[in-house]
Design a protein around this motif. Sequence first.
Motif, PDB file in Angstrom:
ATOM      1  N   PHE A   1      30.647  29.827  37.823  1.00 24.27           N
ATOM      2  CA  PHE A   1      29.777  30.624  38.689  1.00 24.27           C
ATOM      3  C   PHE A   1      29.149  29.791  39.803  1.00 24.27           C
ATOM      4  N   SER A   2      29.035  28.463  39.601  1.00 23.02           N
ATOM      5  CA  SER A   2      28.508  27.614  40.668  1.00 23.02           C
ATOM      6  C   SER A   2      29.587  27.256  41.682  1.00 23.02           C
ATOM      7  N   TRP A   3      30.846  27.352  41.280  1.00 26.88           N
ATOM      8  CA  TRP A   3      31.957  27.078  42.200  1.00 26.88           C
ATOM      9  C   TRP A   3      32.248  28.298  43.066  1.00 26.88           C
ATOM     10  N   ASN A   4      32.290  29.454  42.454  1.00 29.86           N
ATOM     11  CA  ASN A   4      32.681  30.673  43.159  1.00 29.86           C
ATOM     12  C   ASN A   4      31.722  31.797  42.788  1.00 29.86           C
ATOM     13  N   GLY A   5      30.994  32.317  43.780  1.00 32.35           N
ATOM     14  CA  GLY A   5      30.004  33.350  43.546  1.00 32.35           C
ATOM     15  C   GLY A   5      30.571  34.720  43.248  1.00 32.35           C
ATOM     16  N   ASN A   6      31.882  34.860  43.311  1.00 34.87           N
ATOM     17  CA  ASN A   6      32.524  36.116  42.914  1.00 34.87           C
ATOM     18  C   ASN A   6      32.710  36.074  41.398  1.00 34.87           C
ATOM     19  N   ILE A   7      31.730  36.573  40.651  1.00 36.15           N
ATOM     20  CA  ILE A   7      31.624  36.329  39.210  1.00 36.15           C
ATOM     21  C   ILE A   7      32.339  37.418  38.420  1.00 36.15           C
ATOM     22  N   PRO A   8      33.262  37.040  37.536  1.00 36.40           N
ATOM     23  CA  PRO A   8      33.950  38.039  36.705  1.00 36.40           C
ATOM     24  C   PRO A   8      32.995  38.708  35.730  1.00 36.40           C
ATOM     25  N   SER A   9      33.417  39.836  35.174  1.00 40.23           N
ATOM     26  CA  SER A   9      32.623  40.505  34.150  1.00 40.23           C
ATOM     27  C   SER A   9      32.564  39.647  32.892  1.00 40.23           C
ATOM     28  N   PHE A  10      31.615  39.973  32.024  1.00 40.30           N
ATOM     29  CA  PHE A  10      31.446  39.249  30.767  1.00 40.30           C
ATOM     30  C   PHE A  10      32.741  39.248  29.951  1.00 40.30           C
ATOM     31  N   ASP A  11      33.343  40.395  29.783  1.00 38.26           N
ATOM     32  CA  ASP A  11      34.566  40.481  28.975  1.00 38.26           C
ATOM     33  C   ASP A  11      35.718  39.730  29.630  1.00 38.26           C
ATOM     34  N   GLU A  12      35.806  39.818  30.949  1.00 39.83           N
ATOM     35  CA  GLU A  12      36.927  39.184  31.640  1.00 39.83           C
ATOM     36  C   GLU A  12      36.838  37.661  31.569  1.00 39.83           C
ATOM     37  N   ILE A  13      35.676  37.087  31.848  1.00 41.86           N
ATOM     38  CA  ILE A  13      35.559  35.628  31.795  1.00 41.86           C
ATOM     39  C   ILE A  13      35.763  35.129  30.372  1.00 41.86           C
ATOM     40  N   ASN A  14      35.357  35.913  29.380  1.00 39.06           N
ATOM     41  CA  ASN A  14      35.560  35.502  27.993  1.00 39.06           C
ATOM     42  C   ASN A  14      37.036  35.491  27.627  1.00 39.06           C
ATOM     43  N   ARG A  15      37.792  36.454  28.144  1.00 37.88           N
ATOM     44  CA  ARG A  15      39.245  36.425  27.921  1.00 37.88           C
ATOM     45  C   ARG A  15      39.857  35.183  28.564  1.00 37.88           C
ATOM     46  N   GLN A  16      39.415  34.874  29.764  1.00 45.08           N
ATOM     47  CA  GLN A  16      39.950  33.714  30.475  1.00 45.08           C
ATOM     48  C   GLN A  16      39.649  32.413  29.732  1.00 45.08           C
TER      49      GLN A  16
END
Length: 625
Positions: free
Chosen positions: A437-452
Amino acid sequence: MYFIPQPRKIEYKEAGEGQNGFVLSYQGYIVLDPSCGNRITRQAALVQKALEEKLGFALALTRGEGRKGDVILEQCPQLGKEDYILTVDAENVRITGGEAGVWYGCQTLQQMVEQCGAVLPFVQIEDGPDIPNRGFYHDVTRGRVPKLSFLKKMADRMAYYKMNQLQLYIEHTFLFRDFSEIWRDDTPLTAEEIMELDQYCLERGIELVPSLSCFGHLYKVLSSKGYSHLCELEGADQMPFSLRGRMHHHTINVTDPESLEFIKGKIREFMPLFTSRQFNICADETFDLGKGKSRAAAEEKGVDRIYIDFVKALCEFLVENGRRPMFWGDIICGFPEMIKELPEETICLNWGYAKYQREDETKWLYDAGAVQYSCPGACGWNQFVYLIENSYENIRRMCSYAVKYHSIGVLNTDWGDFLHVNHPEFGVVGMIYGAAFSWNGNIPSFDEINRQISRLEFGDEEERFVSIAASVAAQKAFDWETAIRFKELGEVPEFTEDHKAYISEHMGDMDGVDEKNKRLEEISRDFYGSIVHLKEGKRELVKPYLAAVDAVRLFNELGKVVTAREYGRTYSSMPDAWKLAEELEKWLYHYKEIYRSVSKESELYRIQELIVWYGDYLRMKEEKE
């Protein structure tokens, strides 16, 4: 394909007829263009080794002009220091960037190989960070001192996610040469370990910034025989130990000239171990300031004045020694206009850890002209398992405030309040949130970032591992902090009412405890089931998670006994107290094994003492009516 952090721009290219992508051949080379400086040259060997681990074979390493089939690294002064362009086409893989940018591009390449193997899709990635300083702050003082091997592993992981700053919180857990009374009953980090870690971080593009408590939070220092006279409150060396007390008191007496010279002496010894030209003096939570020996000065000048004068003296000392000062911003948020009195290069570390953290403090400091970092939290303190959803929301908000108010950095914190009982590997999810989130302010949803994260960090083919871990927090009923506060009831009279209020406030957590424990059994089965889907090297993390889930369940059962005996609560079923004591003690055996795998001995004995105390409590004979 997943990338963490998400790049600014990704454009996939169509493969030509008869092509299915670029093949990283076992006969290929990593070629350093003559433009590459010494740092990239050294880092190329690290990239070579990392790719070998993922591919099963090593690419050769050379310098010169690349040929078809090579991975070419090229330093370009026209690009920003941390920017890069990664191109995969039919001829080559080419990474062009600033000095740090080439390194970051190599991390992106590793993430591609992690998911695609040796056959890479044709793509062009243009990338660079929103925020220049992206750090992680790890507590190595409040109960757990990590082994050097763990800290190096942490640095490797930070580099993989393009982080560039690490700080370790130290009050007393460094082996100061002249202060043996401070560390004599601990297992402190040594100067040799710090210097080795500093070089290890430097090679991976990470600045290891020294962080030393210099004002408040000086329990071990100010409760010692040798230095208790410097404490704001009288009789600091006579205060009985409590986990609550050691975080609440022990502020240094700023009106004693010896205090400033003492702190300067600690800084002089600690500072040269680091290549960093920055230094964090902390200066947070000075709860007792103006309440004891400095009361007269506070009444005459104001608490704000005696606070800022001491911080200013330390900051000026650091500037005189060629260092840029940092300090925590919680106190100065009460009088932000005084930030102007500090050296102009001073960085204010503005922290806030609430799930729905407000932006007010960030704005106040911005309006006052402060140079600031935004400092969210990984939300693991006082917990067996991190509050992952809380950390996502907190870090997401604090990173957005950093962009909005032009913070020059994000420093994501992982504190160890109440003995750092959780396994430190669990903090990786919060760490990655901060990196992304500090690199890119386009923040994925909670579920999406957790999958990643499940896929990239844990190699989980089902992409569920983080969601399983995140589900634990909602099942706690009688948690670690509540257990500590109950044990400490009456031990230190000063905190008795505070403990009672906390226990009363959290009594409702026991509602539905049987359903929570049933859910915990399901979560354990999910963790067991995940093993087959995780990549090798990550499966070893399942046992610590299983032990943590068991801890939550066992403490929930313990809570039934405590609240039934002491507070008259009733439950549809009650555990056999003696059998529960045995379960806790068997759990402790495995917990200690896990603890020692990544940490020095430090204050493990205090955790053991608490479990033993509860074992005895459970075996107490209940009085007959």
